[in-house]
Scaffold this motif. Sequence first.
Motif, PDB file in Angstrom:
ATOM      1  N   UNK A 226       6.028   7.705   7.078  1.00 53.53           N
ATOM      2  CA  UNK A 226       4.835   6.938   7.458  1.00 53.53           C
ATOM      3  C   UNK A 226       4.651   5.826   6.436  1.00 53.53           C
ATOM      4  N   UNK A 227       4.671   4.602   6.928  1.00 50.71           N
ATOM      5  CA  UNK A 227       4.562   3.422   6.063  1.00 50.71           C
ATOM      6  C   UNK A 227       3.170   2.832   6.257  1.00 50.71           C
ATOM      7  N   UNK A 228       2.409   2.847   5.172  1.00 51.72           N
ATOM      8  CA  UNK A 228       1.047   2.293   5.189  1.00 51.72           C
ATOM      9  C   UNK A 228       1.120   0.915   4.535  1.00 51.72           C
ATOM     10  N   UNK A 229       0.828  -0.102   5.330  1.00 51.66           N
ATOM     11  CA  UNK A 229       0.960  -1.483   4.852  1.00 51.66           C
ATOM     12  C   UNK A 229      -0.407  -2.117   4.653  1.00 51.66           C
ATOM     13  N   UNK A 230      -0.491  -2.937   3.633  1.00 53.28           N
ATOM     14  CA  UNK A 230      -1.744  -3.637   3.302  1.00 53.28           C
ATOM     15  C   UNK A 230      -1.468  -5.127   3.183  1.00 53.28           C
ATOM     16  N   UNK A 231      -2.408  -5.886   3.646  1.00 56.78           N
ATOM     17  CA  UNK A 231      -2.238  -7.342   3.604  1.00 56.78           C
ATOM     18  C   UNK A 231      -2.320  -7.846   2.169  1.00 56.78           C
ATOM     19  N   UNK A 232      -1.404  -8.781   1.856  1.00 57.48           N
ATOM     20  CA  UNK A 232      -1.404  -9.452   0.557  1.00 57.48           C
ATOM     21  C   UNK A 232      -1.194 -10.940   0.817  1.00 57.48           C
ATOM     22  N   UNK A 233      -2.282 -11.664   1.032  1.00 52.23           N
ATOM     23  CA  UNK A 233      -2.171 -13.085   1.358  1.00 52.23           C
ATOM     24  C   UNK A 233      -1.574 -13.279   2.742  1.00 52.23           C
ATOM     25  N   UNK A 234      -0.477 -14.044   2.822  1.00 53.19           N
ATOM     26  CA  UNK A 234       0.114 -14.311   4.147  1.00 53.19           C
ATOM     27  C   UNK A 234       1.140 -13.278   4.586  1.00 53.19           C
ATOM     28  N   UNK A 235       1.181 -12.113   3.931  1.00 54.56           N
ATOM     29  CA  UNK A 235       2.215 -11.137   4.261  1.00 54.56           C
ATOM     30  C   UNK A 235       1.660  -9.722   4.095  1.00 54.56           C
ATOM     31  N   UNK A 236       2.481  -8.752   4.499  1.00 58.98           N
ATOM     32  CA  UNK A 236       2.164  -7.347   4.280  1.00 58.98           C
ATOM     33  C   UNK A 236       3.029  -6.805   3.139  1.00 58.98           C
ATOM     34  N   UNK A 237       2.457  -5.863   2.405  1.00 60.10           N
ATOM     35  CA  UNK A 237       3.214  -5.095   1.421  1.00 60.10           C
ATOM     36  C   UNK A 237       2.951  -3.608   1.660  1.00 60.10           C
ATOM     37  N   UNK A 238       3.889  -2.794   1.181  1.00 58.01           N
ATOM     38  CA  UNK A 238       3.769  -1.348   1.376  1.00 58.01           C
ATOM     39  C   UNK A 238       2.805  -0.785   0.328  1.00 58.01           C
ATOM     40  N   UNK A 239       1.762  -0.137   0.834  1.00 57.07           N
ATOM     41  CA  UNK A 239       0.729   0.419  -0.035  1.00 57.07           C
ATOM     42  C   UNK A 239       0.934   1.914  -0.280  1.00 57.07           C
ATOM     43  N   UNK A 240       1.400   2.629   0.748  1.00 56.38           N
ATOM     44  CA  UNK A 240       1.702   4.053   0.620  1.00 56.38           C
ATOM     45  C   UNK A 240       2.932   4.383   1.471  1.00 56.38           C
TER      46      UNK A 240
END
Length: 248
Positions: A226-240
């Motif tokens: 399960x990939x939990x993604x969070x917004x970082x400006x103009x893109x997504x990054x993996x948060x968990x």
Amino acid sequence: MSQRSSRSERRRCPHGTQAHPSPARAPHAPPPPPSLILAALLGSSLLLGCALGGSASFPAASELPDERRRPDGVAIDPASTPPRPVDQADARDSVVTLRTPLGVGLALDVVAEFFKRVIAEDSEALSELLTRDALAIQTGSGGQGQPPSAGTWWEQRFRRLEYGKLAGEPIYRESEVQIFRAEDVLAAPHHPAIQPETLDDQDIVIRVPIMTARIAADRLLGDEIVVWLRRDGPRFRIYRLLEDFQLQ
């Protein structure tokens, strides 16, 4: 006698008055048109002005100042700083700046890039996809202990296992991926490790069923990640990263 009397009779008017020859009447000249009168007045005014003021003089081009001419200043209100962008706002707010939501396709691209870098065992490139506080949560541990940072967790796995063996193998099918927005997770949390109070409005959670978890006797991946993604400006990054996997 008769001739004289007739002459005298011709000299008298029928009423006894002496007739006088009427003088010839001279024809009246038409008045000049108004435009001619106006032109005459303007001409006389110009002649009078030139006589009083003398000859007009204009500066030559060489006598003009060298400074560049500037338009007259106009008073304007100073530009106000726009409010900070937010994901959502209340209708009572007068002026707001809303952040445009990112598409799900960007989140799927991050997931695909994540597995490419895992197969390449490139921990430095993998860390570029993670947030600074990204964690790797082992779902089979029962929530015991502090989860390690995602970057450190995958560095340990690269040292212990050979993920290059997954090259050319189908890792997952995109058609089987499940995508959850924040409101979907709040309605039905997929896992206890996903805490609703920590979800941002634009977070995306993607459940990835793994097709190739083993190569021969080596278990390299869990049955799902399960990939939990969070917004970082103009893109997504993996948060968990949530996975049922234990290093042997």
